[in-house]
Design a protein around this motif. Structure first.
Motif, PDB file in Angstrom:
ATOM      1  N   ILE A   2       2.998  -6.604   5.713  1.00 13.66           N
ATOM      2  CA  ILE A   2       2.440  -8.041   5.575  1.00 13.66           C
ATOM      3  C   ILE A   2       1.924  -8.327   4.113  1.00 13.66           C
ATOM      4  O   ILE A   2       1.863  -9.424   3.756  1.00 13.66           O
ATOM      5  CB  ILE A   2       1.486  -8.408   6.787  1.00 13.66           C
ATOM      6  CG1 ILE A   2       2.143  -8.205   8.256  1.00 13.66           C
ATOM      7  CG2 ILE A   2       0.551  -9.414   6.606  1.00 13.66           C
ATOM      8  CD1 ILE A   2       1.092  -8.335   9.238  1.00 13.66           C
ATOM      9  N   GLY A   3       1.126  -7.116   3.766  1.00 17.85           N
ATOM     10  CA  GLY A   3       0.512  -7.444   2.553  1.00 17.85           C
ATOM     11  C   GLY A   3      -0.298  -6.270   1.932  1.00 17.85           C
ATOM     12  O   GLY A   3      -0.554  -5.229   2.879  1.00 17.85           O
ATOM     13  N   ARG A   4      -0.913  -6.105   0.967  1.00 20.31           N
ATOM     14  CA  ARG A   4      -1.707  -5.041   0.299  1.00 20.31           C
ATOM     15  C   ARG A   4      -2.880  -5.680  -0.675  1.00 20.31           C
ATOM     16  O   ARG A   4      -2.739  -6.788  -1.272  1.00 20.31           O
ATOM     17  CB  ARG A   4      -0.879  -3.970  -0.343  1.00 20.31           C
ATOM     18  CG  ARG A   4      -0.218  -4.628  -1.504  1.00 20.31           C
ATOM     19  CD  ARG A   4       0.714  -3.257  -2.196  1.00 20.31           C
ATOM     20  NE  ARG A   4       1.265  -3.684  -3.545  1.00 20.31           N
ATOM     21  CZ  ARG A   4       1.875  -3.122  -4.414  1.00 20.31           C
ATOM     22  NH1 ARG A   4       1.665  -1.720  -4.304  1.00 20.31           N
ATOM     23  NH2 ARG A   4       2.406  -3.530  -5.550  1.00 20.31           N
ATOM     24  N   CYS A   5      -3.776  -4.753  -0.722  1.00 21.92           N
ATOM     25  CA  CYS A   5      -4.876  -5.089  -1.731  1.00 21.92           C
ATOM     26  C   CYS A   5      -5.552  -3.857  -2.441  1.00 21.92           C
ATOM     27  O   CYS A   5      -5.599  -2.779  -1.342  1.00 21.92           O
ATOM     28  CB  CYS A   5      -5.529  -6.258  -1.333  1.00 21.92           C
ATOM     29  SG  CYS A   5      -7.093  -5.917  -0.369  1.00 21.92           S
ATOM     30  N   MET A   6      -6.120  -4.152  -3.441  1.00 17.76           N
ATOM     31  CA  MET A   6      -7.160  -2.730  -3.779  1.00 17.76           C
ATOM     32  C   MET A   6      -8.460  -3.433  -4.237  1.00 17.76           C
ATOM     33  O   MET A   6      -8.494  -4.476  -4.869  1.00 17.76           O
ATOM     34  CB  MET A   6      -6.277  -2.167  -5.074  1.00 17.76           C
ATOM     35  CG  MET A   6      -5.201  -1.500  -4.741  1.00 17.76           C
ATOM     36  SD  MET A   6      -4.412  -0.571  -6.196  1.00 17.76           S
ATOM     37  CE  MET A   6      -4.432  -1.643  -7.525  1.00 17.76           C
ATOM     38  N   SER A   7      -9.528  -2.774  -3.996  1.00 20.15           N
ATOM     39  CA  SER A   7     -10.776  -3.082  -4.465  1.00 20.15           C
ATOM     40  C   SER A   7     -11.367  -1.990  -5.282  1.00 20.15           C
ATOM     41  O   SER A   7     -11.412  -0.956  -4.872  1.00 20.15           O
ATOM     42  CB  SER A   7     -11.466  -3.256  -3.183  1.00 20.15           C
ATOM     43  OG  SER A   7     -13.046  -3.562  -3.590  1.00 20.15           O
ATOM     44  N   ILE A   8     -11.829  -2.390  -6.648  1.00 19.27           N
ATOM     45  CA  ILE A   8     -12.193  -1.327  -7.361  1.00 19.27           C
ATOM     46  C   ILE A   8     -13.580  -1.734  -7.730  1.00 19.27           C
ATOM     47  O   ILE A   8     -14.109  -3.015  -7.786  1.00 19.27           O
ATOM     48  CB  ILE A   8     -11.347  -1.144  -8.806  1.00 19.27           C
ATOM     49  CG1 ILE A   8     -11.289  -2.570  -9.390  1.00 19.27           C
ATOM     50  CG2 ILE A   8     -10.051  -0.822  -8.448  1.00 19.27           C
ATOM     51  CD1 ILE A   8     -10.461  -2.410 -10.778  1.00 19.27           C
ATOM     52  N   CYS A   9     -14.513  -0.906  -8.452  1.00 20.36           N
ATOM     53  CA  CYS A   9     -15.766  -1.196  -9.008  1.00 20.36           C
ATOM     54  C   CYS A   9     -15.925  -0.845 -10.170  1.00 20.36           C
ATOM     55  O   CYS A   9     -15.419   0.449 -10.653  1.00 20.36           O
ATOM     56  CB  CYS A   9     -16.943  -0.612  -8.076  1.00 20.36           C
ATOM     57  SG  CYS A   9     -16.921  -1.205  -6.386  1.00 20.36           S
ATOM     58  N   LEU A  10     -16.535  -1.491 -11.230  1.00 18.50           N
ATOM     59  CA  LEU A  10     -16.872  -1.214 -12.593  1.00 18.50           C
ATOM     60  C   LEU A  10     -18.302  -0.400 -12.531  1.00 18.50           C
ATOM     61  O   LEU A  10     -19.164  -0.634 -11.725  1.00 18.50           O
ATOM     62  CB  LEU A  10     -16.920  -2.459 -13.389  1.00 18.50           C
ATOM     63  CG  LEU A  10     -15.574  -3.149 -13.345  1.00 18.50           C
ATOM     64  CD1 LEU A  10     -15.861  -4.635 -14.187  1.00 18.50           C
ATOM     65  CD2 LEU A  10     -14.517  -2.356 -13.971  1.00 18.50           C
ATOM     66  N   ASP A  11     -18.732   0.091 -13.721  1.00 15.24           N
ATOM     67  CA  ASP A  11     -19.892   0.711 -14.044  1.00 15.24           C
ATOM     68  C   ASP A  11     -20.826  -0.288 -14.531  1.00 15.24           C
ATOM     69  O   ASP A  11     -22.112   0.124 -14.753  1.00 15.24           O
ATOM     70  CB  ASP A  11     -19.900   1.852 -14.845  1.00 15.24           C
ATOM     71  CG  ASP A  11     -19.167   1.525 -16.338  1.00 15.24           C
ATOM     72  OD1 ASP A  11     -18.834   0.508 -16.338  1.00 15.24           O
ATOM     73  OD2 ASP A  11     -19.133   2.440 -17.166  1.00 15.24           O
ATOM     74  N   ASP A  12     -20.603  -1.417 -14.443  1.00 13.12           N
ATOM     75  CA  ASP A  12     -21.412  -2.513 -15.125  1.00 13.12           C
ATOM     76  C   ASP A  12     -21.416  -3.654 -14.181  1.00 13.12           C
ATOM     77  O   ASP A  12     -20.456  -4.413 -13.830  1.00 13.12           O
ATOM     78  CB  ASP A  12     -20.928  -3.164 -16.477  1.00 13.12           C
ATOM     79  CG  ASP A  12     -21.833  -4.068 -16.875  1.00 13.12           C
ATOM     80  OD1 ASP A  12     -22.536  -4.634 -16.218  1.00 13.12           O
ATOM     81  OD2 ASP A  12     -21.744  -4.353 -18.312  1.00 13.12           O
TER      82      ASP A  12
END
Length: 419
Positions: free
Chosen positions: A157-167
């Motif tokens: 159906i779908g996909r996604c990614m969640s990332i975080c920065l150090d700022d």
């Protein structure tokens, strides 16, 4: 004489029996009632602050099988539920089989330093219920990828990614312009269902290098990944670091109920005794099986599941005098109008705001830029939360013919037509 009376009573009892085992067992009705029928039966029209519309109902003779509701009177305030479930109903629409319900949450605890994979799933609480296509699966967390697929078919159906920065400031700036339908998100991401599903599965994976701690430190980074099904979500940075997402940022999910006593419109229409669609309505097939009903465009679009629920509108070619034909710099030609007696039918009614902005209502509010009935177009822009508008212009086309004028819509825009 006693034998004759006994025989008569037996016949009367048989005649009064419901038309199916489903009706007898649950108190649902398979015939199409009128609004007056439901009123005579004493069917509740509300439960607390939620209005109830057939085919939904509470009590015998007030609902179609599969659409039974219960009103919980034991709480501090009345709460509406799907019968025999813990699924609460926040809102129903007249003539609609869709309903609003609290967001559905899934808690995933990721072990620090581990690249574990987590498999989870959701199934509808009762037969016929589906997650509405305009609902999304939201993921709040750092360094995760989510893959959503059909539970029975395994079709993606779908996909996604969640990332975080150090700022943290950079993350907030990135999210200020982030489209939540996007594939990659900062601190959260989402997958738009795009289709109606009665069940789905999803896989959560830890991404290598996807978690970057602020200032290179691990402090405050949560191991819990928040996953939930909702209509929309207003992302806040604090939701990443808290143990749970603030419910004030989450908007209700949309679920729908399908009529499942017949697999399709074709078979349903052959069985008139249990066909659900009233006069002046059309049957709509549901891909997963079953069907729903919809009022035709030339009606008041009230409730296709009632005998008198889709009444045809009368076209009014006779206008009263002195009709206002300008809103700011926008000309308002007939069949459109601003005041009662100045438009052909209610579907052509426009509103002129105090700021001289022309508003057109058709399941959503649109700002009208220009109208030309002769040339066959209406340029509009969709409002966002009733203020502002996006850059997309939609066009209304005019087709000539005989009879009353009607408005319809499709994915590309609005259409005027005469039939």
């Amino acid at each position: 004489m006693m034998i004759a009376v006994g025989f008569l009573l037996a016949c009367l009892a048989a005649a009064l029996q419901p038309t199916s085992a489903a009706e007898a067992g649950r108190g649902g009705i398979l015939h199409i009632p009128s609004a007056a029928d439901l009123a005579r039966a004493g069917c509740p029209s509300r439960c607390g602050g939620v209005a109830i519309y057939y085919p939904w109902g509470i009590g015998p003779g007030c609902f179609r099988p599969g659409f039974e509701l219960t009103c919980n009177n034991t709480a501090s305030h009345k709460r509406l539920f799907l019968a025999s479930t813990t699924t609460e109903v926040f809102g129903l629409g007249p003539g609609s089989t869709y309903f609003r319900t609290p967001a559905i949450h899934f808690n995933v605890t990721m072990k620090p330093g581990m690249n574990d994979t987590y498999n989870m799933s959701w199934e509808a609480p009762v037969k016929g219920v589906m997650a509405y296509g305009e609902t999304s699966l939201f993921v709040v967390g750092c360094g995760v990828g989510v893959y959503l697929f059909g539970h029975d078919t395994n079709d993606p159906i779908g996909r996604c990614m969640s990332i975080c920065l150090d700022d943290k400031v950079a993350m907030e700036e990135a999210n200020a312009t982030h489209d939540y339908f996007g594939y990659i998100g900062m601190g959260y991401c989402s997958i738009y269902l795009q289709q109606y599903v009665s069940a789905f599965g999803f896989v959560v994976d830890r991404l290598n290098g996807g978690v970057l701690a602020r200032s290179g430190q691990d402090e405050g980074l949560p191991t819990s990944i928040k996953v939930f099904l909702a209509g929309s979500y207003d992302f806040q940075m604090t939701d990443i670091y808290s143990s749970r997402v603030d419910n004030r940022n989450i908007h209700a999910a949309f679920l729908g109920m399908t009529i499942t006593d017949q697999p399709s419109c074709e078979s349903a229409q052959k069985k008139k005794s249990s066909y659900a669609c009233g006069d002046n309505s059309d049957c709509v097939d549901v891909l997963s099986g079953g069907y729903s009903c919809s009022c035709r465009p030339d009606t008041n679009d009230n409730n296709p599941y009632l005998k008198d629920g889709c009444q045809q509108e009368n076209y009014n070619p006779n206008l009263k005098g002195g009709c206002k034909r300008l809103c700011g710099n926008t000309s308002i030609p007939f069949p459109f109008g601003l005041e009662k007696g100045c438009y052909a039918t209610d579907k052509f009614r426009l509103n002129c705001t105090s700021e001289n902005i022309t508003i057109f209502n058709l399941r959503a509010k649109y700002i009208v830029a220009n109208i030309s009935v002769n040339e066959g177009y209406l340029s509009v822009r969709e409002t966002q939360n009733n203020s502002g508008y996006n850059d997309e212009e939609l066009t209304v086309l005019v087709y000539t013919g005989e009879g009353g004028i009607e408005i319809g819509s499709n994915y590309d825009g609005f259409y005027l037509s005469e039939e």
